[in-house]
Design a protein around this motif. Structure first.
Motif, mmCIF file in Angstrom:
data_model
loop_
_atom_site.group_PDB
_atom_site.id
_atom_site.type_symbol
_atom_site.label_atom_id
_atom_site.label_comp_id
_atom_site.label_asym_id
_atom_site.label_seq_id
_atom_site.Cartn_x
_atom_site.Cartn_y
_atom_site.Cartn_z
ATOM 1 N N PHE A 81 20.958 -44.854 55.630
ATOM 2 C CA PHE A 81 20.624 -43.646 56.379
ATOM 3 C C PHE A 81 19.716 -43.995 57.552
ATOM 4 O O PHE A 81 19.228 -45.121 57.668
ATOM 5 C CB PHE A 81 19.982 -42.582 55.477
ATOM 6 C CG PHE A 81 18.693 -43.001 54.813
ATOM 7 C CD1 PHE A 81 17.473 -42.862 55.464
ATOM 8 C CD2 PHE A 81 18.701 -43.505 53.516
ATOM 9 C CE1 PHE A 81 16.282 -43.222 54.842
ATOM 10 C CE2 PHE A 81 17.517 -43.879 52.884
ATOM 11 C CZ PHE A 81 16.302 -43.732 53.549
ATOM 12 N N GLN A 82 19.486 -43.007 58.412
ATOM 13 C CA GLN A 82 18.638 -43.208 59.582
ATOM 14 C C GLN A 82 17.909 -41.913 59.901
ATOM 15 O O GLN A 82 18.161 -40.872 59.299
ATOM 16 C CB GLN A 82 19.483 -43.644 60.770
ATOM 17 C CG GLN A 82 20.530 -42.644 61.196
ATOM 18 C CD GLN A 82 21.572 -43.258 62.089
ATOM 19 O OE1 GLN A 82 22.527 -43.862 61.616
ATOM 20 N NE2 GLN A 82 21.400 -43.109 63.397
ATOM 21 N N ALA A 83 16.996 -41.982 60.849
ATOM 22 C CA ALA A 83 16.255 -40.787 61.247
ATOM 23 C C ALA A 83 17.187 -39.823 61.963
ATOM 24 O O ALA A 83 18.007 -40.223 62.793
ATOM 25 C CB ALA A 83 15.086 -41.162 62.139
ATOM 26 N N ALA A 84 17.056 -38.520 61.631
ATOM 27 C CA ALA A 84 17.916 -37.502 62.239
ATOM 28 C C ALA A 84 17.287 -36.887 63.484
ATOM 29 O O ALA A 84 17.920 -36.076 64.157
ATOM 30 C CB ALA A 84 18.220 -36.412 61.214
ATOM 31 N N ASP A 85 16.061 -37.253 63.787
ATOM 32 C CA ASP A 85 15.333 -36.716 64.926
ATOM 33 C C ASP A 85 15.686 -37.515 66.183
ATOM 34 O O ASP A 85 15.577 -38.747 66.197
ATOM 35 C CB ASP A 85 13.828 -36.779 64.657
ATOM 36 C CG ASP A 85 13.012 -35.985 65.650
ATOM 37 O OD1 ASP A 85 13.460 -35.833 66.798
ATOM 38 O OD2 ASP A 85 11.915 -35.529 65.281
ATOM 39 N N SER A 86 16.076 -36.828 67.256
ATOM 40 C CA SER A 86 16.480 -37.519 68.484
ATOM 41 C C SER A 86 15.326 -38.266 69.144
ATOM 42 O O SER A 86 15.536 -39.182 69.942
ATOM 43 C CB SER A 86 17.077 -36.515 69.485
ATOM 44 O OG SER A 86 16.124 -35.525 69.821
ATOM 45 N N LEU A 87 14.087 -37.885 68.816
ATOM 46 C CA LEU A 87 12.917 -38.555 69.397
ATOM 47 C C LEU A 87 12.514 -39.789 68.601
ATOM 48 O O LEU A 87 11.636 -40.541 69.035
ATOM 49 C CB LEU A 87 11.731 -37.584 69.454
ATOM 50 C CG LEU A 87 11.901 -36.356 70.355
ATOM 51 C CD1 LEU A 87 10.677 -35.464 70.239
ATOM 52 C CD2 LEU A 87 12.124 -36.783 71.801
ATOM 53 N N ALA A 88 13.135 -39.997 67.452
ATOM 54 C CA ALA A 88 12.728 -41.078 66.560
ATOM 55 C C ALA A 88 13.218 -42.435 67.058
ATOM 56 O O ALA A 88 14.241 -42.542 67.731
ATOM 57 C CB ALA A 88 13.247 -40.819 65.160
ATOM 58 N N HIS A 134 14.133 -52.091 57.480
ATOM 59 C CA HIS A 134 13.407 -51.776 58.713
ATOM 60 C C HIS A 134 14.361 -51.955 59.873
ATOM 61 O O HIS A 134 15.026 -52.979 59.999
ATOM 62 C CB HIS A 134 12.198 -52.702 58.874
ATOM 63 C CG HIS A 134 11.323 -52.337 60.031
ATOM 64 N ND1 HIS A 134 10.111 -51.693 59.878
ATOM 65 C CD2 HIS A 134 11.482 -52.523 61.368
ATOM 66 C CE1 HIS A 134 9.564 -51.501 61.058
ATOM 67 N NE2 HIS A 134 10.363 -52.009 61.991
ATOM 68 N N GLY A 135 14.452 -50.934 60.734
ATOM 69 C CA GLY A 135 15.328 -51.009 61.888
ATOM 70 C C GLY A 135 15.798 -49.632 62.300
ATOM 71 O O GLY A 135 15.245 -48.612 61.885
ATOM 72 N N THR A 136 16.826 -49.562 63.149
ATOM 73 C CA THR A 136 17.351 -48.264 63.572
ATOM 74 C C THR A 136 18.070 -47.547 62.436
ATOM 75 O O THR A 136 18.174 -46.318 62.442
ATOM 76 C CB THR A 136 18.304 -48.431 64.769
ATOM 77 O OG1 THR A 136 19.363 -49.337 64.399
ATOM 78 C CG2 THR A 136 17.567 -48.983 65.974
ATOM 79 N N VAL A 137 18.587 -48.319 61.477
ATOM 80 C CA VAL A 137 19.262 -47.769 60.307
ATOM 81 C C VAL A 137 18.715 -48.463 59.066
ATOM 82 O O VAL A 137 18.522 -49.687 59.070
ATOM 83 C CB VAL A 137 20.792 -47.976 60.375
ATOM 84 C CG1 VAL A 137 21.477 -47.376 59.147
ATOM 85 C CG2 VAL A 137 21.369 -47.364 61.648
ATOM 86 N N ALA A 138 18.443 -47.679 58.023
ATOM 87 C CA ALA A 138 18.044 -48.271 56.744
ATOM 88 C C ALA A 138 19.303 -48.733 56.038
ATOM 89 O O ALA A 138 20.054 -47.925 55.470
ATOM 90 C CB ALA A 138 17.297 -47.249 55.891
ATOM 91 N N GLN A 139 19.560 -50.050 56.114
ATOM 92 C CA GLN A 139 20.754 -50.629 55.505
ATOM 93 C C GLN A 139 20.350 -51.508 54.336
ATOM 94 O O GLN A 139 19.372 -52.254 54.419
ATOM 95 C CB GLN A 139 21.536 -51.452 56.528
ATOM 96 C CG GLN A 139 22.199 -50.606 57.605
ATOM 97 C CD GLN A 139 23.040 -51.458 58.539
ATOM 98 O OE1 GLN A 139 22.585 -52.476 59.058
ATOM 99 N NE2 GLN A 139 24.279 -51.051 58.750
ATOM 100 N N TRP A 140 21.142 -51.431 53.269
ATOM 101 C CA TRP A 140 20.810 -52.145 52.042
ATOM 102 C C TRP A 140 21.871 -53.170 51.717
ATOM 103 O O TRP A 140 23.071 -52.904 51.842
ATOM 104 C CB TRP A 140 20.668 -51.144 50.883
ATOM 105 C CG TRP A 140 19.826 -49.961 51.247
ATOM 106 C CD1 TRP A 140 20.254 -48.702 51.539
ATOM 107 C CD2 TRP A 140 18.405 -49.934 51.395
ATOM 108 N NE1 TRP A 140 19.204 -47.890 51.844
ATOM 109 C CE2 TRP A 140 18.054 -48.619 51.767
ATOM 110 C CE3 TRP A 140 17.392 -50.891 51.251
ATOM 111 C CZ2 TRP A 140 16.734 -48.228 51.995
ATOM 112 C CZ3 TRP A 140 16.087 -50.492 51.482
ATOM 113 C CH2 TRP A 140 15.761 -49.189 51.845
#
Length: 491
Positions: A55-62, A80-86
């Motif tokens: 998942f990732q942040a849904a806020d456009s300012l994030a 850690h990054g633009t997307v939380a990938q596992w």
């Protein structure tokens, strides 16, 4: 004893106050609200071994997102990054270790003015296994007057791999639809082809037959199939389907049948087993499904209307008729199990759970093509008591529609337009022994926002599959184009 109590008190205290983002995050401001993430995986329940919930942040300012996951029974992961990938293997190990427990999730999100740490939430790992290999579904691009790009696909639920079953690029101008396996076992598999080379394909134990699309005595094609648990029969409906377009801004299209009937097909003899009770002139019978013991045929029916003028009067009820699998004969009585028109509603897409406890259906204002009805919602009928209720725990303000059960009757896959109101996506939920459902979760993708935001396809008619469907699409396309068809006969 005092030392033991003290130890656990300290441990709980550290768990509550010690949760924090990783060392890569500095001076995070704590915010007493749940994190804005996409997809919304807050407090969902998943099966052990499912593909990672990236998942990732849904806020456009994030900016970047920093996530720490700790299992209640052990194990920890960090992203850690633009997307939380596992990592898939690590995720599988973490969910297996915490089967029947929960994963505690701490999320920090970077903004132009610094990091924010949000309130922790849990991802619950169900005690109920999901033994199926994956899902099958139709993926279709928008289109009305012509068959646009579509196909039948399958997805490995343990990772992000998707495989074609058959795509209509192989058969130009065709529509592939109405696919189903026998209780999630694709050793018996069927789908329908519309178009100039129409046919109904039945594959049993790797052997394929292409049935003539229409039987003149039926008046239509063989669609909406459902296998008898023995594999000896397959129920179908035959429909003269039409579509019309609304002139109001919030409604697009309506699908209705000028007529429809149901019957049972015997693949061994190529015989269609019919009965006057389920093939009537003044009523439209539709969407037949067998009970898990194979001795009852459920279906929906409504009084035939003058279409398209009175399409809003098309309201279906749920009925049943006994069936003898030894003789292939129907009982002499039809029972009404749920009278939706009395509520001013219409019932569609009945699906019994394989343990025989429940029947899941969709309720809409009229008609049966629920994917175009925003008001459509899931209902659950208790087959022992006859009580039915809306599944408020999984319904949304958008169209919630096509659905199917896992073999152990503890998981449901269904389609919903709750995301953007335009495209149908696949969601899953867990059902406990009392028929209560958990918060649904969107089918995981490796890059969720990139995948769903860039996709112009809707998902529909999903089903679970025990194993990967083995199907030679190249040979099947040649067989479709050959027009060699098996004739059926009405018994």
């Amino acid at each position: 004893m005092k030392r033991t109590v003290a130890f656990f008190t300290i441990a709980i205290f550290l768990l509550l106050v010690g949760a924090s983002c990783s060392s890569r995050v500095e001076n995070a401001q704590k915010v007493d609200q749940l994190p804005p993430i996409y997809p919304d995986y807050v407090e969902v329940t998943v099966p052990a071994g499912i593909a990672p919930l990236n998942f990732q942040a849904a806020d456009s300012l994030a900016g970047d997102i920093d996530v720490v996951i700790k299992g209640e029974k052990g194990g920890e992961m960090h992203a850690h990054g633009t997307v939380a990938q596992w990592d898939i293997d690590d995720w599988h190990q973490l969910t297996e270790t915490n089967r029947g427990a929960a994963l505690n999730v701490t999320v920090c999100i970077a903004y132009p003015d610094g990091w924010k740490q949000y309130r922790d939430f849990k991802i619950h790992v169900s005690q109920y296994p999901l033994d199926e290999w994956g899902l099958t579904y139709r993926r279709v691009a928008p289109g009305y007057e012509v068959y646009s790009h579509m196909g039948l696909y399958q997805r490995d639920l343990s990772n992000f791999e998707e495989y074609e079953i058959i795509d209509n690029n192989r058969v130009p101008g065709a529509c592939v639809n109405c696919h189903t396996a026998n209780r999630t076992n694709p050793s018996s598999f069927v789908f329908h082809v519309r178009g100039d080379h129409g046919a109904t394909m039945i594959q049993r134990d790797g052997q394929r037959e292409w049935l003539k699309a229409k039987n003149d005595l039926l008046g239509g094609s063989m669609v909406y199939p459902y296998w008898h648990p023995s594999g000896k029969y397959c129920a179908f409906s035959t429909n003269q389907t039409r579509q019309g377009f609304h002139v109001v801004h919030d409604e697009r299209i309506e699908v209705f049948d000028l007529s429809s009937d149901i019957f049972v097909y015997n693949p061994a003899t190529h015989e269609i087993l019919s009965d006057s009770l389920i093939m009537t002139k003044d009523w439209s019978e539709n969407c037949p499904v067998f009970s898990p013991d194979g001795r009852t045929l459920y279906y929906m029916t409504c009084r035939q209307q003058d279409y398209p003028a009175h399409f809003k009067d098309e309201k279906y009820s749920l009925c049943s008729i006994g069936f003898d699998p030894e003789t292939g004969r129907f009982a002499q009585q039809v029972d009404t199990l749920f009278n939706a028109p009395k509520m001013g509603k219409s019932l569609t897409w009945p699906r019994p759970s394989y343990d025989g406890k429940y029947l899941l259906f969709t309720l809409i204002d009229y008609g049966y093509f629920s994917i175009w009805h925003e008001e459509s919602e899931q209902w659950l009928l208790d087959l022992a008591t006859g009580d039915a209720r809306p599944m408020d725990e999984i319904n949304s303000h958008r169209a919630d529609s096509y659905h199917n059960w896992s073999d152990n009757s503890h998981w449901i896959v269904f389609t919903s337009r709750r995301g953007d109101g335009l495209y149908s996506r696949l969601y899953m939920t867990s059902i406990d022994d009392k028929g209560r459902a958990t918060k649904p979760f969107l089918l995981p993708q490796k890059h969720p926002w990139k995948y769903y935001d860039s996709s112009v396809y809707s998902f529909n008619t999903p089903d679970f599959t025990k194993v990967k469907v083995e199907f030679d699409a190249y040979r099947a396309a040649k067989e479709i184009m050959s027009d060699e068809r098996v004739e059926t006969k009405v018994k």
